[in-house]
Design a protein around this motif. Structure first.
Motif, PDB file in Angstrom:
ATOM      1  N   SER A  24      37.275  32.932  47.052  1.00  0.00           N
ATOM      2  CA  SER A  24      38.215  32.003  46.430  1.00  0.00           C
ATOM      3  C   SER A  24      39.573  32.641  46.202  1.00  0.00           C
ATOM      4  N   VAL A  25      39.623  33.969  46.284  1.00  0.00           N
ATOM      5  CA  VAL A  25      40.882  34.697  46.120  1.00  0.00           C
ATOM      6  C   VAL A  25      40.937  35.779  47.187  1.00  0.00           C
ATOM      7  N   GLN A  26      42.116  35.930  47.784  1.00  0.00           N
ATOM      8  CA  GLN A  26      42.313  36.987  48.769  1.00  0.00           C
ATOM      9  C   GLN A  26      43.493  37.831  48.329  1.00  0.00           C
ATOM     10  N   VAL A  27      43.275  39.128  48.241  1.00  0.00           N
ATOM     11  CA  VAL A  27      44.322  40.055  47.835  1.00  0.00           C
ATOM     12  C   VAL A  27      45.199  40.341  49.051  1.00  0.00           C
ATOM     13  N   GLY A  28      46.487  40.113  48.896  1.00  0.00           N
ATOM     14  CA  GLY A  28      47.420  40.331  49.986  1.00  0.00           C
ATOM     15  C   GLY A  28      47.955  41.751  50.015  1.00  0.00           C
ATOM     16  N   ALA A  29      48.947  41.959  50.834  1.00  0.00           N
ATOM     17  CA  ALA A  29      49.531  43.284  51.012  1.00  0.00           C
ATOM     18  C   ALA A  29      50.160  43.831  49.732  1.00  0.00           C
ATOM     19  N   ALA A  78      39.976  31.569  38.002  1.00  0.00           N
ATOM     20  CA  ALA A  78      38.760  31.295  38.783  1.00  0.00           C
ATOM     21  C   ALA A  78      37.511  31.709  37.996  1.00  0.00           C
ATOM     22  N   LEU A  79      37.559  32.863  37.346  1.00  0.00           N
ATOM     23  CA  LEU A  79      36.420  33.318  36.540  1.00  0.00           C
ATOM     24  C   LEU A  79      36.186  32.408  35.336  1.00  0.00           C
ATOM     25  N   ALA A  80      37.256  31.923  34.731  1.00  0.00           N
ATOM     26  CA  ALA A  80      37.136  31.058  33.555  1.00  0.00           C
ATOM     27  C   ALA A  80      36.486  29.719  33.905  1.00  0.00           C
ATOM     28  N   THR A  81      36.715  29.250  35.108  1.00  0.00           N
ATOM     29  CA  THR A  81      36.178  27.943  35.487  1.00  0.00           C
ATOM     30  C   THR A  81      34.877  28.025  36.267  1.00  0.00           C
ATOM     31  N   GLN A  82      34.688  29.094  37.052  1.00  0.00           N
ATOM     32  CA  GLN A  82      33.527  29.192  37.935  1.00  0.00           C
ATOM     33  C   GLN A  82      32.532  30.276  37.530  1.00  0.00           C
ATOM     34  N   GLU A  83      32.942  31.242  36.759  1.00  0.00           N
ATOM     35  CA  GLU A  83      32.156  32.386  36.306  1.00  0.00           C
ATOM     36  C   GLU A  83      31.830  33.391  37.407  1.00  0.00           C
ATOM     37  N   LEU A  84      31.517  32.938  38.579  1.00  0.00           N
ATOM     38  CA  LEU A  84      31.145  33.819  39.691  1.00  0.00           C
ATOM     39  C   LEU A  84      32.156  33.608  40.808  1.00  0.00           C
ATOM     40  N   VAL A  85      32.851  34.685  41.192  1.00  0.00           N
ATOM     41  CA  VAL A  85      33.951  34.582  42.139  1.00  0.00           C
ATOM     42  C   VAL A  85      33.830  35.681  43.188  1.00  0.00           C
ATOM     43  N   LYS A  86      34.100  35.296  44.429  1.00  0.00           N
ATOM     44  CA  LYS A  86      34.153  36.288  45.508  1.00  0.00           C
ATOM     45  C   LYS A  86      35.622  36.528  45.837  1.00  0.00           C
ATOM     46  N   VAL A  87      36.009  37.803  45.834  1.00  0.00           N
ATOM     47  CA  VAL A  87      37.386  38.202  46.118  1.00  0.00           C
ATOM     48  C   VAL A  87      37.383  39.036  47.391  1.00  0.00           C
ATOM     49  N   ARG A  88      38.278  38.705  48.284  1.00  0.00           N
ATOM     50  CA  ARG A  88      38.366  39.417  49.564  1.00  0.00           C
ATOM     51  C   ARG A  88      39.614  40.294  49.560  1.00  0.00           C
ATOM     52  N   VAL A  89      39.440  41.523  50.061  1.00  0.00           N
ATOM     53  CA  VAL A  89      40.540  42.484  50.172  1.00  0.00           C
ATOM     54  C   VAL A  89      40.582  42.959  51.626  1.00  0.00           C
ATOM     55  N   PRO A  90      41.359  42.269  52.476  1.00  0.00           N
ATOM     56  CA  PRO A  90      41.314  42.544  53.917  1.00  0.00           C
ATOM     57  C   PRO A  90      42.248  43.645  54.418  1.00  0.00           C
ATOM     58  N   TYR A  91      42.465  44.684  53.617  1.00  0.00           N
ATOM     59  CA  TYR A  91      43.323  45.782  54.071  1.00  0.00           C
ATOM     60  C   TYR A  91      42.660  46.534  55.206  1.00  0.00           C
TER      61      TYR A  91
END
Length: 102
Positions: free
Chosen positions: A21-26, A40-53
């Motif tokens: 739901s969140v992607q960390v940019g450059a 996202a955590l406040a509303t969904q509690e469980l969040v997947k964050v992607r860091v595509p470096y």
């Protein structure tokens, strides 16, 4: 928050199906991005964050910072993604009860 292994496994199963739901940019972990993750955590509690470096060290450092900076528990970290959990005031996820050890 301290979670039992059973609860962590339950959250890993739920998190496996999540789309990031969140992607960390450059720019890395900016204030705006941390606010997005917090929301996202406040509303969904469980969040997947992607860091595509492409840089493994930078990606690893960013993933290490996610949980402490958001007040969440790191449920799983795999390759370029992390699953974070933080219970909401009105819980959305019903966690299995912790087992009592005698």
């Amino acid at each position: 928050m301290r979670l039992s292994e059973q609860q962590m496994e339950y959250l890993r199963v739920l998190g496996h199906e999540l789309t990031p739901s969140v992607q960390v940019g450059a720019g890395g972990l900016t204030t705006f991005l941390l606010v997005q993750i917090d929301h996202a955590l406040a509303t969904q509690e469980l969040v997947k964050v992607r860091v595509p470096y492409g840089d493994r060290r930078r990606r690893s450092a960013t993933l290490d910072e996610l949980a402490p900076q958001t007040g969440a528990t790191l449920v799983q970290r795999e390759n370029n993604a992390a699953i974070l959990y933080r219970p909401a005031a009105q819980p959305v996820i019903d966690l299995p009860a912790q087992r009592q050890v005698s």
